[in-house]
Design a protein around this motif. Sequence first.
Motif, PDB file in Angstrom:
ATOM      1  N   VAL A   1       0.864  -1.176   0.000  1.00  0.00           N
ATOM      2  CA  VAL A   1       0.000   0.000   0.000  1.00  0.00           C
ATOM      3  C   VAL A   1       0.902   1.227   0.000  1.00  0.00           C
ATOM      4  O   VAL A   1       1.811   1.353   0.817  1.00  0.00           O
ATOM      5  CB  VAL A   1      -0.958   0.015   1.213  1.00  0.00           C
ATOM      6  CG1 VAL A   1      -0.216   0.051   2.530  1.00  0.00           C
ATOM      7  CG2 VAL A   1      -1.940   1.197   1.107  1.00  0.00           C
ATOM      8  N   ASN A   2       0.688   2.113  -0.957  1.00  0.00           N
ATOM      9  CA  ASN A   2       1.483   3.345  -1.068  1.00  0.00           C
ATOM     10  C   ASN A   2       2.982   3.050  -1.010  1.00  0.00           C
ATOM     11  O   ASN A   2       3.738   3.679  -0.258  1.00  0.00           O
ATOM     12  CB  ASN A   2       1.099   4.331   0.043  1.00  0.00           C
ATOM     13  CG  ASN A   2      -0.352   4.740  -0.037  1.00  0.00           C
ATOM     14  OD1 ASN A   2      -0.942   4.813  -1.128  1.00  0.00           O
ATOM     15  ND2 ASN A   2      -0.969   4.990   1.114  1.00  0.00           N
ATOM     16  N   ASN A   3       3.419   2.051  -1.762  1.00  0.00           N
ATOM     17  CA  ASN A   3       4.835   1.658  -1.849  1.00  0.00           C
ATOM     18  C   ASN A   3       5.383   1.054  -0.557  1.00  0.00           C
ATOM     19  O   ASN A   3       6.591   0.809  -0.450  1.00  0.00           O
ATOM     20  CB  ASN A   3       5.711   2.844  -2.265  1.00  0.00           C
ATOM     21  CG  ASN A   3       5.364   3.349  -3.661  1.00  0.00           C
ATOM     22  OD1 ASN A   3       5.065   2.542  -4.545  1.00  0.00           O
ATOM     23  ND2 ASN A   3       5.397   4.664  -3.844  1.00  0.00           N
ATOM     24  N   SER A   4       4.525   0.818   0.430  1.00  0.00           N
ATOM     25  CA  SER A   4       4.953   0.163   1.671  1.00  0.00           C
ATOM     26  C   SER A   4       4.577  -1.314   1.597  1.00  0.00           C
ATOM     27  O   SER A   4       3.466  -1.661   1.185  1.00  0.00           O
ATOM     28  CB  SER A   4       4.275   0.807   2.885  1.00  0.00           C
ATOM     29  OG  SER A   4       4.668   2.150   3.025  1.00  0.00           O
ATOM     30  N   LYS A   5       5.494  -2.174   2.007  1.00  0.00           N
ATOM     31  CA  LYS A   5       5.250  -3.615   1.964  1.00  0.00           C
ATOM     32  C   LYS A   5       4.424  -4.016   3.186  1.00  0.00           C
ATOM     33  O   LYS A   5       4.868  -3.882   4.321  1.00  0.00           O
ATOM     34  CB  LYS A   5       6.568  -4.373   1.908  1.00  0.00           C
ATOM     35  CG  LYS A   5       7.346  -4.112   0.608  1.00  0.00           C
ATOM     36  CD  LYS A   5       8.527  -5.026   0.463  1.00  0.00           C
ATOM     37  CE  LYS A   5       9.312  -4.716  -0.804  1.00  0.00           C
ATOM     38  NZ  LYS A   5       8.519  -4.868  -2.029  1.00  0.00           N
ATOM     39  N   VAL A   6       3.236  -4.519   2.911  1.00  0.00           N
ATOM     40  CA  VAL A   6       2.318  -4.901   3.976  1.00  0.00           C
ATOM     41  C   VAL A   6       2.566  -6.348   4.414  1.00  0.00           C
ATOM     42  O   VAL A   6       2.635  -6.654   5.604  1.00  0.00           O
ATOM     43  CB  VAL A   6       0.859  -4.733   3.509  1.00  0.00           C
ATOM     44  CG1 VAL A   6      -0.114  -5.161   4.610  1.00  0.00           C
ATOM     45  CG2 VAL A   6       0.598  -3.291   3.082  1.00  0.00           C
TER      46      VAL A   6
END
Length: 453
Positions: free
Chosen positions: A293-298
């Motif tokens: 999400v938004n370039n963040s790894k969930v």
Amino acid sequence: MKLIPVMLLLLVCSDCFLTEDTKDPDLVCPSRAIGAVKSEDVLLPCHLEPPMDASAETVKWKQGNHVVHHHHGGKHDSSKQLEHFRGRTSLSSEGLTEGNLSLTLSSVDLLDEGRYKCSVHTESMNKMCYIKLNVEPNVVCPSEHIEVTAGDDVILPCRLETPADASGKTLQWRQGNNIVYENEKHDTAKEKERNTERLSLFPEELAAGNLSLKISAVRLEDNGKYQCSLISQLVEQKELLYCSIFVTVVSAGDREVVGPDEPVTVEVGQVAVLPCHLEPPSSLSDLTLEWTVNNSKVHIHRSHKDNPSMQDERFRNRTSLFNSELDRGNISLMLKNVTTEDAGNYSCFVPKLDGKVRRVNVTLNVVKTDQCTCPVPPHKKHNNDEEPSPCKTIALYLGLALGLGLGFGLPLAFCIIFYLWKKCGGRLNGFAEPEGENQNNLRAMPHGDNDGE
């Protein structure tokens, strides 16, 4: 004088005839070994020849020095029987009257394998014979159904239930009614004709009971039911020594990642499930799975396990996949203790998927617990969907204050209320709904389906 030799001859011959008629019967056991399958029942043959009623005699079965079964005084005597055999042995009452001393041994165990002695004791005779019992372990398939993508390699697992050396035994694999592999018979011409050079065992693991079959570069025609069989020369019920696996071959180009049609909406502090799956359903256990999400790894799943080291810190210990359903193509993400910061557009991505669609987006909306997510009833909607102004509420309380405070100044209070009413551009039904602002704000917010699928 000549009659004396004749009389003597007759006496001798009569003794011969009596001896022949009263000869003890023989106890007969088969010379070949008897085979049995673990957990099944087996009959150990033993009989008197010629037949003789042995129901009142002492019949004993032993394995080494251990008493397996003891029949005495017309009934079974378990007092001398080894505990291991208790409740698992029996003789046929009807058979005993006909000289049949065969032993039925139920729920055969590998410890039952060995040499057995069958014996019968009477006042005039003591007979015995020996028989060997071999016990074959069951053949088991850990998986009953396997899905594989065309072009990939696949292993059809099959093994002996109890580890045992299978290197000297005949192993057979069938697809439907066709033999596709047999380790004891190799016909190079037929293997090329059937293209079975793509099939192989694990020779170095046969000694440990591994009967698994590997199919390389799977093709669509490899789809179907497979049977893993161990051919035993000792076990007559050969159908007991097999297990089956159904293989579904999926065309790589037909697969795609599918997400929900609507956003997912949850309250703060609750658990959110973001739906995502493969269509048609097929195994994902060997592939890398990514949620971002938004370039963040969930959440990252790689090499058959989760990889928290690549995960964004704020999602640590809050995410998980449905690992038991990965074989059925379920990639859905569970997010616990949802916060308002978690809202956004999430990406469900299978980087190495050989298919039409590898990525889909799932929108997560997060609302506070004091907000009503229910749609506003039609009878409470404002004309032209105009939001009521907070001025109405202010005017109401100001008018009441003036009315109560001044008592005698009620006309003045109503004048002030009327002025503010006109100033704010309100309508009468605005007074009946002071919470309308929050309701309309929520009504404008899109709602999602928590189930998602």
